[in-house]
Motif scaffolding. Structure first.
Motif, PDB file in Angstrom:
ATOM      1  N   UNK A  77       2.410   1.589  -3.298  1.00  0.00           N
ATOM      2  CA  UNK A  77       1.470   2.455  -4.458  1.00  0.00           C
ATOM      3  C   UNK A  77       0.884   3.154  -3.941  1.00  0.00           C
ATOM      4  N   UNK A  78       0.804   3.785  -2.801  1.00  0.00           N
ATOM      5  CA  UNK A  78       0.308   5.527  -2.390  1.00  0.00           C
ATOM      6  C   UNK A  78       1.722   6.189  -3.364  1.00  0.00           C
TER       7      UNK A  78
ATOM      8  N   UNK B 186       1.432   6.729  -6.735  1.00  0.00           N
ATOM      9  CA  UNK B 186       0.725   7.645  -7.216  1.00  0.00           C
ATOM     10  C   UNK B 186       0.822   8.676  -6.600  1.00  0.00           C
TER      11      UNK B 186
ATOM     12  N   UNK C 178      -4.951   4.079 -11.421  1.00  0.00           N
ATOM     13  CA  UNK C 178      -4.674   1.791 -11.571  1.00  0.00           C
ATOM     14  C   UNK C 178      -4.462   1.842  -9.422  1.00  0.00           C
ATOM     15  N   UNK C 179      -3.265   2.676  -9.876  1.00  0.00           N
ATOM     16  CA  UNK C 179      -1.961   2.937  -8.847  1.00  0.00           C
ATOM     17  C   UNK C 179      -2.647   3.113  -7.255  1.00  0.00           C
ATOM     18  N   UNK C 180      -3.867   3.728  -7.860  1.00  0.00           N
ATOM     19  CA  UNK C 180      -4.289   5.007  -6.230  1.00  0.00           C
ATOM     20  C   UNK C 180      -5.466   3.312  -5.901  1.00  0.00           C
TER      21      UNK C 180
ATOM     22  N   UNK D  31       0.435  -1.096  -0.166  1.00  0.00           N
ATOM     23  CA  UNK D  31      -0.379  -0.405  -0.265  1.00  0.00           C
ATOM     24  C   UNK D  31       1.017   1.192   0.151  1.00  0.00           C
TER      25      UNK D  31
ATOM     26  N   UNK E 148      -3.906   0.842  -4.090  1.00  0.00           N
ATOM     27  CA  UNK E 148      -3.793   0.738  -2.493  1.00  0.00           C
ATOM     28  C   UNK E 148      -5.043   0.835  -1.526  1.00  0.00           C
TER      29      UNK E 148
END
Lengths: 434, 434
Positions: free
Chosen positions: A232-233, A236, B5-7, A229, B10
């Motif tokens: 990914x955050x 992003x 898609x990353x958000x 997580x 997550x």
């Protein structure tokens, strides 16, 4: 409902693994095998695999996870202990290829070899040439019995720092490629991103500590999930708020996770995600981009010259850095040759440039040839520069130990798992016997 | 380039994990938490997550991997030892819900509750109700101290066989849903698929043996990769050549891998792939499909009746099976209540029906309510039927041991990994001290 992706994935996994094992037998890294797999499956040879939206999105995710894993493998404390030599070799080894790559692109553009060539494309080409891949050097030096020498540990230290410097270069260049932004604004945003990353790092490490102290140690899955997580955050947020490439965010997230208490466990859980799905898809996706029919004489010459630039610039740059730190004669050449190999990161940067529209599609084939060429030539070069030299005394380094330890960890844990299963089986049959 | 898609990922990972932990505190399985996560993120509540092509393709892959893992967890040798009671409980526990579910759909269609309702939809609804999920029962029985009883081990054995029988039912029903095919042709194709699977199994086990005897034990990654290739190819071939659902192919591939020497190692490598990416995406994707605004009084009543049918049909079916095998009175009710819970497989079958156009979208909300309702009611039911009964004598069963062993394996291997890392650290600091 389409299920054709099942066959695509099966072909990718089978061929990357098979060719990876084959190239491994010839002392070449798995990158080469995986690229060949994509090349063979793609339009260049068999034409059974084409890029689908799903595969290219998976391969984008693959890049994120590859850089996240690279970040997790980079221990900032080791970086600090890498010493002056490692730092100077890395710095010169990034600057010289960057300048020479840019210059080479500029000259090729002047000769009319690169239609639509821009200065930004040249700088990006230079950036592609900055990132060293050290795995093949490690293999060769181990074979030569030179890994535990001063040259060996300097190469390992420099390669660590090289990764970070190369990614900083990418951050600046990629941000510059954003539309209508000034250098000052880009730099401010990058600084803000690093401030943000430091705050995020502080919060993330706190969150991990809190979870570890509040969990009864029962379910460990939450740690890799939380780590992902964070990855990914950060990826992003890097793109969305700071105009920084998402892969930089992923790498920084990896650095953060590396300094939490569960780092090794988390890393071991990302390995299967990577090698079972994302990495093969990424490399095959790169190989698919090669268009052999377009490989005419001019492009072939350009590719060979790029390969020469890539190798020479690292030998000159890293050799210079080594010279500045008191290495003598052949030792400088040894350090330079050890840093000459390129790998994953060069391909990732190139792919990034392609999807940003900064690098042209025609550039991919020469870059792939350069990566494969470096992988083939590095062991030969290393054997040349070490020839006839007496074996040096082993040199103390925790880096070389660490490299081996990580490699063997999976093997060891598998053996332990096996032993555990056998123990259980014996115990339960023993209980029944009682 | 899109990086949204990353958000999405997550948010999915964070919310499924968080709600999974919360529901875990209330003795409910993680399925419920994950479904709630999708529901909260989706259009029903927050509307921050919508289905994208990438997410739905990932979730399709997730189903493949979930069933592959389920197959790997099914040891055919244990199945053989499950005994007459397990088999009869499973058989009646599949047939009765199938018939009652079909009948319920038929009646609801007659009442005009299901516009566009077909007989095939009713049979599919019955198929959705066949698959038991046993994890929540195991937790409750362990808490009650009844897992090691005759009832407990019968439930575990029946649940194993139930999975296989339920998937056979799905195979037949899903194949029938193919256009313009006769029952005879469908059955011939299914038989041919199983012949194909047996040949594939023979070849795959040979390939594994060959690899193990020829490898120097150095690189273990090839085993999970080969296993995944087998899974993908069987899933593809099932659809392409035999008209059998790809998930059946994946399950059969799992059964094959389970009988190779490296089964446990391979299974441990698929777990992170599953929980770090594919399973959360699948469950969240199901939750997103719930449309609360459409939940009017009629649909709510339909949902409650479906839930009642689901629980009653398992209690009747499995109770009957238990009765046939000599269980008495309350014991039959205990077995029935223990088999009443539904889970992943019911959702997977429903999702399959939806994407085949056999189940209507409106059916998803009632089915999800049924799965969640079963998960909430099963522990309550179990505590009721076990109330006031003296604790029975522990019953010998390798199944209950095995269930616990697999659960603890990750924990144990993590501890071993930790110990190994500490050992290495101590050893290397010791070496330096020397």
């Amino acid at each position: 409902m389409s299920y054709h992706y099942l066959l695509d994935l099966a072909l990718i996994l089978l061929s990357t693994k098979f060719l990876g094992i084959i190239t491994g037998k010839f002392q070449m890294p798995r990158v080469v095998g995986s690229l060949l797999a994509g090349l063979v499956l793609g339009p260049a040879v068999l034409n059974v695999l084409s890029e689908t939206a799903f595969l290219s999105q998976l391969s984008e995710m693959g890049v994120i996870v590859i850089l996240f894993t690279a970040g997790m493998g980079t221990d900032l404390r080791e970086l600090r202990g890498a010493g002056k030599a490692g730092f100077f070799v890395a710095l010169c080894g990034v600057l010289v290829p960057m300048v020479m790559g840019t210059g080479f692109g500029f000259l090729a553009g002047r000769c009319g070899w690169l239609p639509g060539n821009t200065m930004l494309e040249n700088v990006f080409l230079g950036t592609v040439l900055t990132a060293t891949s050290v795995s093949i050097t490690v293999e060769t030096l181990r074979e030569l019995g030179r890994l535990d020498t001063k040259v060996g540990s300097t190469i390992l230290a420099a390669a660590l720092i090289d990764d970070v410097l190369g990614l900083i270069a990418l951050t600046v260049v990629a941000s510059l490629a954003g539309e209508g932004t000034s250098l000052a604004l880009v730099l401010v945003k990058i600084v803000l991103f690093f401030v943000f990353a430091i705050v995020a790092s502080f919060l993330a490490i706190r969150a991990f500590r809190w979870m570890i102290s509040h969990a009864k140690g029962k379910n460990l899955r939450r740690y890799p999930v939380l780590a992902f997580v964070i990855c990914l955050l950060l990826a992003y947020c890097a793109e969305e708020f700071f105009g920084v490439a998402d892969i930089i965010g992923a790498f920084v997230a990896g650095l953060i996770v590396a300094s939490t208490p569960k780092a090794k466990y988390i890393q071991s859980k990302f390995e299967p995600l990577s090698y079972l799905l994302l990495t093969p898809v990424f490399f095959a996706g790169i190989g698919v981009k090669v268009e052999l029919p377009s490989l005419n004489g001019q492009l072939a010459l350009f590719s060979l010259l790029l390969l020469a630039t890539a190798i020479l610039s690292k030998i000159i740059g890293c050799g210079l850095g080594a010279r500045l730190c008191g290495f003598r004669g052949m030792e400088c050449a040894q350090v330079g040759a050890g840093m000459a190999c390129r790998g994953e990161v060069a391909l990732i940067v190139a792919n990034r440039g392609l999807s940003m529209g900064v690098l042209s599609q025609a550039m991919m084939t020469p870059i792939i040839i350069t990566v494969v060429g470096c992988a083939v030539l590095t062991p030969i070069l290393l054997k040349l520069v070490f020839r006839g030299q007496p074996e040096a005394a082993p040199h103390e380094s925790s880096l070389t130990d660490g490299y081996r330890a990580i490699e063997q960890l999976d093997l060891v844990s598998a053996q332990l798992l096996n032993r555990e299963i056998q123990d259980r089986a014996e115990r339960s049959s023993g209980e029944k016997g009682d």
